[in-house]
Design an enzyme around this catalytic site. Structure first.
Site, mmCIF file in Angstrom:
data_model
loop_
_atom_site.group_PDB
_atom_site.id
_atom_site.type_symbol
_atom_site.label_atom_id
_atom_site.label_comp_id
_atom_site.label_asym_id
_atom_site.label_seq_id
_atom_site.Cartn_x
_atom_site.Cartn_y
_atom_site.Cartn_z
ATOM 1 N N SER A 75 -109.419 -37.861 29.327
ATOM 2 C CA SER A 75 -109.837 -39.204 29.734
ATOM 3 C C SER A 75 -111.198 -39.139 30.404
ATOM 4 C CB SER A 75 -108.814 -39.802 30.707
ATOM 5 O OG SER A 75 -107.576 -39.991 30.062
ATOM 6 N N ARG A 95 -105.822 -40.186 40.861
ATOM 7 C CA ARG A 95 -106.866 -39.279 40.383
ATOM 8 C C ARG A 95 -107.868 -38.922 41.475
ATOM 9 N NH1 ARG A 95 -103.197 -39.544 37.942
ATOM 10 N NH2 ARG A 95 -102.885 -40.166 35.787
ATOM 11 N N GLU A 155 -113.708 -40.059 35.398
ATOM 12 C CA GLU A 155 -112.688 -39.065 35.724
ATOM 13 C C GLU A 155 -113.235 -37.665 35.436
ATOM 14 O OE1 GLU A 155 -108.658 -40.209 34.796
ATOM 15 O OE2 GLU A 155 -108.166 -38.138 34.243
#
Length: 303
Positions: free
Chosen positions: A213, A164, A283
């Site tokens: 998320s 990520r 995130e």
């Protein structure tokens, strides 16, 4: 170009004040022209896709919010390589590839948003992530001292892609990328997409206003499991709520503000740190304001 554009309409979370200006750019020349015009004042530009992983500030953005569309949201294939514009919607890309008989990028159908955002986050699922199929990107990069922009092609190996994360520099603008795909069993690939979507709809609140998320999973564990373990599943701060279905999905339960959302994030980070010693990394992207600073301030009040 539109003035005073309400940003909550541009966010899957439906939170945010207004942008001073909002503009859709439909061609590469439009982007190059805008960057040349702003030069060293590039920080007044805020680039967004579908706003699917984005938290805008309650007070809005005193700058120009830019979205790519038109040819910047298009894609074309040549042999097993597909050139994808940064504004392409991931789900549309996957449908088009399958229609032309290409497989290998199906995981992107589960990632809300645009291809440029997927590059910036090295987006992925538990099955695959973009770094596994990304070959290179075309990026506009500013020379800070001169305020001059250059467009270059960067191999994926030079982007420091990890979980990520992409090693883009401040101000970098992803224009397009090239991914590798292959010929294969399209019907089987479509079946996998349907199964993945069914699983997602059973386990995640995708029909509600959220950013997907909220936190990246820590190594060897899951953010949702940790947040649920500290008793926060379903917890609410103002109009922001941790989903009853999946504890790493924070939703707008009706009238949430960015302040509510950050307060809830701070509480989750604090509780998880206190009990497990794990530092949850957001995130979600804080766009147009220093969300990190606000998060830290909120956490100080919880000690």
């Amino acid at each position: 170009m539109r003035a005073d554009e309400p940003l909550h309409r541009r966010s899957s979370l439906r939170i945010g004040g207004s942008a001073w200006r909002f503009v859709d750019l439909g061609s590469r020349e439009d982007v190059i022209g805008l960057l040349a015009a702003v030069g060293p004042d590039w920080r007044r530009l805020v680039w967004v896709g579908l706003g699917s992983n984005t938290l805008f500030p309650d007070e809005g953005i005193d700058g120009v919010v830019v979205r790519m569309s038109g040819e910047l949201a298009d894609w074309h294939s040549a042999e097993s390589q597909v050139t994808v514009g940064a504004g392409a919607v991931n789900a549309h890309l996957v449908r088009g590839l399958l229609r032309e008989g290409w497989i290998g990028a199906e995981f992107l159908s589960l990632i809300p948003g645009t291809f440029g955002g997927a590059v910036a986050l090295n987006a992925g699922t538990r099955e695959r992530e973009l770094s596994e199929i990304l070959e290179r990107c075309e990026i506009a990069r500013v020379n800070e001292e001169q305020g001059v922009w250059h467009v270059g092609t960067f191999p994926a190996s030079e982007l420091n892609l990890s979980y990520r994360h992409a090693g883009l520099k401040d101000g970098d603008v992803v224009l397009s990328g090239v991914v590798k795909v292959e010929r294969g069993d399209v019907e089987e690939a479509k079946s996998r997409v349907r199964q993945d979507k069914d699983r997602r709809n059973r386990t995640q609140p995708y029909r509600l206003a959220s950013v997907g998320s909220t936190f990246a999973n820590p190594q060897g564990d899951y953010a949702g499991r940790l947040i649920e373990a500290v008793g926060l599943k379903g917890h609410r701060v103002g109009g922001a709520q941790i989903s009853e279905l999946h504890a790493n999905f924070f939703i707008n339960a009706g009238d949430a503000t960015a302040a509510d959302f950050i307060a809830l994030m701070a509480l989750a980070r604090h509780r998880v740190r206190e009990r497990f010693g794990v530092e949850l990394r957001p995130e979600v992207r804080f766009v147009g304001f220093d969300g990190w600073a606000q998060l830290i301030e909120q956490e100080k009040s919880l000690r």
